[in-house]
Scaffold this active site. Structure first.
Site, PDB file in Angstrom:
ATOM      1  CG  ASP A  22      -6.444  -3.894   2.223  1.00 29.57           C
ATOM      2  OD1 ASP A  22      -5.967  -3.683   3.359  1.00 29.57           O
ATOM      3  OD2 ASP A  22      -7.494  -3.375   1.818  1.00 29.57           O
ATOM      4  N   GLY A  25      -5.856  -6.785   8.962  1.00 30.80           N
ATOM      5  CA  GLY A  25      -6.549  -6.368  10.179  1.00 30.80           C
ATOM      6  C   GLY A  25      -7.878  -7.090  10.331  1.00 30.80           C
ATOM      7  CG  ASN A  70      -0.649   2.091   5.592  1.00 26.34           C
ATOM      8  OD1 ASN A  70      -0.164   1.319   4.786  1.00 26.34           O
ATOM      9  ND2 ASN A  70      -1.971   2.271   5.670  1.00 26.34           N
TER      10      ASN A  70
HETATM   11  C1  IPE Z   1      -3.193  -0.106   1.179  1.00 30.30           C
HETATM   12  O1  IPE Z   1      -4.085  -0.610   2.097  1.00 30.30           O
HETATM   13  C2  IPE Z   1      -1.803  -0.168   1.719  1.00 30.30           C
HETATM   14  C3  IPE Z   1      -1.235  -1.500   1.917  1.00 30.30           C
HETATM   15  C4  IPE Z   1      -1.805  -2.637   1.691  1.00 30.30           C
HETATM   16  C5  IPE Z   1       0.096  -1.505   2.413  1.00 30.30           C
HETATM   17  P1  IPE Z   1      -4.895   0.319   3.103  1.00 30.30           P
HETATM   18  O2  IPE Z   1      -5.647  -0.581   3.983  1.00 30.30           O
HETATM   19  O3  IPE Z   1      -3.986   1.296   3.752  1.00 30.30           O
HETATM   20  O4  IPE Z   1      -5.861   1.124   2.115  1.00 30.30           O
HETATM   21  P2  IPE Z   1      -7.197   1.938   2.422  1.00 30.30           P
HETATM   22  O5  IPE Z   1      -6.893   2.879   3.541  1.00 30.30           O
HETATM   23  O6  IPE Z   1      -8.244   0.952   2.800  1.00 30.30           O
HETATM   24  O7  IPE Z   1      -7.535   2.615   1.133  1.00 30.30           O
HETATM   25  C1  IPE Z   2      -2.864  -4.401   4.916  1.00 29.99           C
HETATM   26  O1  IPE Z   2      -3.823  -4.850   5.795  1.00 29.99           O
HETATM   27  C2  IPE Z   2      -1.534  -4.179   5.585  1.00 29.99           C
HETATM   28  C3  IPE Z   2      -1.156  -2.761   5.743  1.00 29.99           C
HETATM   29  C4  IPE Z   2      -1.824  -1.726   5.326  1.00 29.99           C
HETATM   30  C5  IPE Z   2       0.075  -2.528   6.452  1.00 29.99           C
HETATM   31  P1  IPE Z   2      -4.715  -3.853   6.659  1.00 29.99           P
HETATM   32  O2  IPE Z   2      -4.037  -3.621   7.954  1.00 29.99           O
HETATM   33  O3  IPE Z   2      -5.039  -2.634   5.890  1.00 29.99           O
HETATM   34  O4  IPE Z   2      -6.010  -4.733   6.883  1.00 29.99           O
HETATM   35  P2  IPE Z   2      -7.502  -4.221   6.886  1.00 29.99           P
HETATM   36  O5  IPE Z   2      -7.764  -3.571   5.559  1.00 29.99           O
HETATM   37  O6  IPE Z   2      -7.643  -3.255   8.019  1.00 29.99           O
HETATM   38  O7  IPE Z   2      -8.301  -5.470   7.087  1.00 29.99           O
HETATM   39 MG    MG Z   3      -6.575  -2.162   4.651  1.00 26.53          MG
END
Ligand code: IPE
Ligand code: IPE
Ligand code: MG
Length: 249
Positions: A22, A25, A70
């Site tokens: 995680d 983004g 997601n």
């Molecule tokens: C969990 O992360 C899923 C992956 C890393 C693939 P998210 O970013 O989707 O989780 P939440 O929404 O913050 O709980």
């Molecule tokens: C994890 O990183 C990757 C996926 C869930 C696909 P995020 O995209 O959730 O990154 P943040 O949490 O928004 O920083």
């Molecule tokens: Mg995330």
């Protein structure tokens, strides 16, 4: 961190490591880049982690790449993630074969495009006899989905075999059937939650949370997590004294 090999020698290496990758983004936004730039950097962190785990002798590495929730993200981001998944499978298949790594995808793949489903099957088949390490990628995966599908398949199986459901174990019908349970569960990106990743399987996993964002997760960060794991006493319900006695024997 210096002399990684000697540090790892003095350490208990987990047999199965599960990671919620995680923070992609936020990593990109901090640099005023689009979120998808972070996902691309995340693939590189994954490649490094696979190599490190294989070199440490980890048996199974399970990573959460895309959750069943997601799909709720903007379509453009979902499309980039699907494209990256396809591209990475294409680009890495030979390397997995060369490094003797078996690939297994868990999750509901029926929602993926047919070409992606075919690619997944192709790379799984190609690497199915590999034995150095198993790489499990959780894609369109949800822990609740997994338990649900396991119960449904178990009931169907019992009915067809004209046996009682009592004769069977849920464990044998989960998408991770046959794999050891995760010893070490890592989540990067600062959140301290499970977000519907493995639920049943982490009953006795050691949990490790780090603020490091996934694209910055390197060999040193992995080693720090493994060191934390190896300093813990796993008791599985026993007393600490019982575990110490076992260690002496
Ligand atoms: C969990 O992360 C899923 C992956 C890393 C693939 P998210 O970013 O989707 O989780 P939440 O929404 O913050 O709980
Ligand atoms: C994890 O990183 C990757 C996926 C869930 C696909 P995020 O995209 O959730 O990154 P943040 O949490 O928004 O920083
Ligand atoms: Mg995330």
């Amino acid at each position: 961190m210096q002399d990684t090999d000697s540090q790892i020698n003095r350490t208990t290496v987990p047999r199965h490591i599960a990671i919620i990758m995680d923070g992609n983004g936020r990593w990109a936004l901090r640099q005023n880049k689009a979120r998808t730039y972070g996902h691309k950097a995340g693939v590189n962190a994954l490649k490094q982690t696979i190599e490190s785990c294989a070199s440490y002798g980890v048996d199974v590495l399970t990573v959460f790449a895309f959750s069943s929730e997601n799909w709720l993200r903007p379509k453009q981001e979902v499309d980039v993630l699907m494209g990256l998944f396809m591209l990475t499978l294409k680009n890495q298949a030979k390397k997995l074969l060369k490094n003797n790594i078996r690939l297994k995808i868990i999750g509901d793949r029926s929602r993926f495009s047919l070409t992606l489903q075919e690619k997944i099957e192709e790379v799984e088949k190609l690497t199915s006899n590999n034995s150095a390490m198993t790489l499990v990628i959780a894609a369109n995966y949800g822990g609740q989905w997994d338990i649900n599908q396991a119960i449904k398949r178990l009931a169907k199986h019992a009915k067809e075999a004209r046996q009682s459901v009592d004769e069977f174990e849920i464990n044998d019908f989960l998408s991770t059937a046959g794999l050891p349970e995760p010893d070490l569960f890592i989540r990067t990106g600062g959140e301290q939650r499970i977000s519907n990743f493995l639920l049943w399987q982490i009953a006795y996993s050691e949990l490790y949370f780090t603020d490091v964002l996934w694209p910055d997760f390197d060999q040193n960060e992995l080693l720090t997590a493994i060191m934390s794991y190896s300093s813990r006493q796993r008791r599985f319900g026993h007393t600490g004294e019982q575990i110490n006695e076992q260690a002496i024997k």
